[in-house]
Design a protein around this motif. Structure first.
Motif, PDB file in Angstrom:
ATOM      1  N   MET A  14       9.212  83.265  17.896  1.00  0.00           N
ATOM      2  CA  MET A  14      10.316  84.006  17.277  1.00  0.00           C
ATOM      3  C   MET A  14      10.138  85.522  17.418  1.00  0.00           C
ATOM      4  SD  MET A  14      10.816  81.701  13.867  1.00  0.00           S
ATOM      5  CE  MET A  14      12.292  82.468  13.251  1.00  0.00           C
ATOM      6  N   ILE A  15       8.935  85.980  17.672  1.00  0.00           N
ATOM      7  CA  ILE A  15       8.674  87.425  17.745  1.00  0.00           C
ATOM      8  C   ILE A  15       9.482  88.099  18.851  1.00  0.00           C
ATOM      9  CG2 ILE A  15       6.915  89.200  18.146  1.00  0.00           C
ATOM     10  CD1 ILE A  15       4.932  87.312  16.672  1.00  0.00           C
ATOM     11  N   PRO A  16       9.430  87.624  20.097  1.00  0.00           N
ATOM     12  CA  PRO A  16      10.247  88.300  21.119  1.00  0.00           C
ATOM     13  C   PRO A  16      11.743  88.172  20.853  1.00  0.00           C
ATOM     14  CG  PRO A  16       9.061  86.432  22.072  1.00  0.00           C
ATOM     15  CD  PRO A  16       8.582  86.591  20.669  1.00  0.00           C
ATOM     16  N   ILE A  17      12.147  87.099  20.219  1.00  0.00           N
ATOM     17  CA  ILE A  17      13.569  86.943  19.870  1.00  0.00           C
ATOM     18  C   ILE A  17      13.946  87.996  18.838  1.00  0.00           C
ATOM     19  CG2 ILE A  17      15.262  85.401  18.798  1.00  0.00           C
ATOM     20  CD1 ILE A  17      13.575  83.059  20.025  1.00  0.00           C
ATOM     21  N   LEU A  18      13.099  88.199  17.841  1.00  0.00           N
ATOM     22  CA  LEU A  18      13.345  89.224  16.820  1.00  0.00           C
ATOM     23  C   LEU A  18      13.474  90.604  17.466  1.00  0.00           C
ATOM     24  CD1 LEU A  18      13.421  89.997  13.741  1.00  0.00           C
ATOM     25  CD2 LEU A  18      10.966  90.413  13.964  1.00  0.00           C
ATOM     26  N   VAL A  19      12.558  90.932  18.356  1.00  0.00           N
ATOM     27  CA  VAL A  19      12.587  92.246  19.017  1.00  0.00           C
ATOM     28  C   VAL A  19      13.856  92.401  19.846  1.00  0.00           C
ATOM     29  CG1 VAL A  19      11.441  93.729  20.716  1.00  0.00           C
ATOM     30  CG2 VAL A  19      10.079  92.486  19.017  1.00  0.00           C
ATOM     31  N   ALA A  20      14.200  91.383  20.630  1.00  0.00           N
ATOM     32  CA  ALA A  20      15.394  91.460  21.483  1.00  0.00           C
ATOM     33  C   ALA A  20      16.653  91.652  20.648  1.00  0.00           C
ATOM     34  CB  ALA A  20      15.503  90.205  22.350  1.00  0.00           C
ATOM     35  N   VAL A  21      16.776  90.882  19.586  1.00  0.00           N
ATOM     36  CA  VAL A  21      17.976  90.979  18.740  1.00  0.00           C
ATOM     37  C   VAL A  21      18.024  92.340  18.048  1.00  0.00           C
ATOM     38  CG1 VAL A  21      19.124  90.033  16.681  1.00  0.00           C
ATOM     39  CG2 VAL A  21      18.208  88.489  18.412  1.00  0.00           C
ATOM     40  N   TYR A  22      16.883  92.846  17.601  1.00  0.00           N
ATOM     41  CA  TYR A  22      16.848  94.119  16.884  1.00  0.00           C
ATOM     42  C   TYR A  22      17.400  95.269  17.724  1.00  0.00           C
ATOM     43  CZ  TYR A  22      15.159  97.664  13.625  1.00  0.00           C
ATOM     44  OH  TYR A  22      15.075  98.693  12.722  1.00  0.00           O
ATOM     45  N   LEU A  71       0.952  89.046  13.394  1.00  0.00           N
ATOM     46  CA  LEU A  71       1.746  89.502  14.540  1.00  0.00           C
ATOM     47  C   LEU A  71       3.201  89.749  14.143  1.00  0.00           C
ATOM     48  CD1 LEU A  71       0.465  87.312  17.509  1.00  0.00           C
ATOM     49  CD2 LEU A  71       0.299  89.791  17.285  1.00  0.00           C
ATOM     50  N   MET A  72       3.793  88.804  13.432  1.00  0.00           N
ATOM     51  CA  MET A  72       5.199  88.946  13.032  1.00  0.00           C
ATOM     52  C   MET A  72       5.381  90.173  12.139  1.00  0.00           C
ATOM     53  SD  MET A  72       8.358  87.898  13.152  1.00  0.00           S
ATOM     54  CE  MET A  72       8.648  86.199  13.537  1.00  0.00           C
ATOM     55  N   VAL A  73       4.529  90.333  11.158  1.00  0.00           N
ATOM     56  CA  VAL A  73       4.621  91.473  10.237  1.00  0.00           C
ATOM     57  C   VAL A  73       4.388  92.785  10.976  1.00  0.00           C
ATOM     58  CG1 VAL A  73       3.473  92.598   8.280  1.00  0.00           C
ATOM     59  CG2 VAL A  73       4.100  90.175   8.140  1.00  0.00           C
ATOM     60  N   SER A  74       3.367  92.840  11.810  1.00  0.00           N
ATOM     61  CA  SER A  74       3.051  94.085  12.525  1.00  0.00           C
ATOM     62  C   SER A  74       4.172  94.497  13.469  1.00  0.00           C
ATOM     63  CB  SER A  74       1.739  93.929  13.309  1.00  0.00           C
ATOM     64  OG  SER A  74       0.674  93.714  12.429  1.00  0.00           O
ATOM     65  N   VAL A  75       4.709  93.542  14.221  1.00  0.00           N
ATOM     66  CA  VAL A  75       5.809  93.859  15.140  1.00  0.00           C
ATOM     67  C   VAL A  75       7.026  94.343  14.353  1.00  0.00           C
ATOM     68  CG1 VAL A  75       7.472  92.836  16.762  1.00  0.00           C
ATOM     69  CG2 VAL A  75       5.031  92.392  17.030  1.00  0.00           C
ATOM     70  N   ALA A  76       7.350  93.677  13.262  1.00  0.00           N
ATOM     71  CA  ALA A  76       8.499  94.098  12.442  1.00  0.00           C
ATOM     72  C   ALA A  76       8.282  95.507  11.893  1.00  0.00           C
ATOM     73  CB  ALA A  76       8.735  93.106  11.308  1.00  0.00           C
ATOM     74  N   LEU A  77       7.082  95.783  11.410  1.00  0.00           N
ATOM     75  CA  LEU A  77       6.802  97.116  10.859  1.00  0.00           C
ATOM     76  C   LEU A  77       6.882  98.202  11.931  1.00  0.00           C
ATOM     77  CD1 LEU A  77       3.926  96.356   8.321  1.00  0.00           C
ATOM     78  CD2 LEU A  77       6.283  97.026   7.799  1.00  0.00           C
ATOM     79  N   VAL A  78       6.391  97.914  13.126  1.00  0.00           N
ATOM     80  CA  VAL A  78       6.471  98.895  14.212  1.00  0.00           C
ATOM     81  C   VAL A  78       7.930  99.202  14.535  1.00  0.00           C
ATOM     82  CG1 VAL A  78       6.046  99.225  16.698  1.00  0.00           C
ATOM     83  CG2 VAL A  78       4.206  98.412  15.207  1.00  0.00           C
ATOM     84  N   LEU A 139      14.610  95.571   4.840  1.00  0.00           N
ATOM     85  CA  LEU A 139      14.702  96.658   5.811  1.00  0.00           C
ATOM     86  C   LEU A 139      15.292  96.201   7.146  1.00  0.00           C
ATOM     87  CD1 LEU A 139      11.301  98.367   4.993  1.00  0.00           C
ATOM     88  CD2 LEU A 139      13.583  99.360   4.634  1.00  0.00           C
ATOM     89  N   LEU A 140      14.949  95.000   7.576  1.00  0.00           N
ATOM     90  CA  LEU A 140      15.535  94.485   8.817  1.00  0.00           C
ATOM     91  C   LEU A 140      17.024  94.200   8.657  1.00  0.00           C
ATOM     92  CD1 LEU A 140      12.818  91.959  10.072  1.00  0.00           C
ATOM     93  CD2 LEU A 140      13.480  94.110  11.170  1.00  0.00           C
TER      94      LEU A 140
END
Length: 186
Positions: A14-22, A71-78, A139-140
């Motif tokens: 889900m991490i790359p999906i979260l980044v792409a959508v963001y 990983l999920m938390v760190s990527v979201a925070l970045v 925040l997201l």
């Protein structure tokens, strides 16, 4: 592979999906990212619950579950730090990520010493995680500068304070081993 490990793996995917959508130029991205993060947070709770309930705890899951969470938390925070350009949010995020690195290293070291139970997850650690997940969800799900964004920033600062408190608790519990001359390297 069992159900808990599959849920943990889904969280990683889900991490790359979260980044792409963001970063999509689309108004619905905020709500969608909040939804993706909420699903990830639920799978974080669910995989642990199912592993215990179904007696499907594995070494892979014990290792991979906290990695997926961090990983999920760190990527979201970045992503949030880059979007919000807020020094307080940046500091809170740095505290949260820094604490995760310190405590992960401490747990690994204590496990090598045969004393991992000394740094088991505490109530404050669970409360910190809940506040952190709530803050990131808020925040997201909102545009920077809105009332809800300020609420999310406030919750993240509270999570950072709880993060420091929980780190203090873990370090205090491990302090005798850290200062012991028999513990290894100085």
């Amino acid at each position: 592979m069992n159900i808990p490990n599959i849920l943990t793996s889904v969280r990683i995917f889900m991490i790359p999906i979260l980044v792409a959508v963001y970063y999509l130029p689309w108004e619905g991205r905020y709500y969608t990212c909040a939804f993706i993060f909420a699903v990830a947070a639920i799978t974080d709770w669910l995989d642990g619950f199912l592993a215990r309930k179904l007696n499907q705890m594995t070494p892979f899951g014990a290792f991979f579950d906290p990695v997926a969470d961090k990983l999920m938390v760190s990527v979201a925070l970045v992503m949030l730090v880059a979007s919000y350009s807020n020094p307080l949010l940046t500091l809170a995020s740095a505290v949260i990520v820094g604490r995760e690195i310190v405590i992960s290293a401490l747990r690994e070291w204590m496990a090598e010493m045969g004393k991992r139970a000394s740094v088991a997850v505490s109530y404050i650690g669970k409360l910190k995680t809940t506040m952190q997940m709530l803050a990131i969800f808020i925040l997201l799900g909102t545009q920077p500068g809105t009332l809800w964004a300020h609420v999310g920033e406030t919750v993240l600062v509270v999570a950072a304070l709880l993060t420091l408190w929980s780190m203090y608790i873990y370090l205090k519990a491990a302090w005798p081993e850290l200062m012991s001359k028999q513990s290894g390297e100085n």
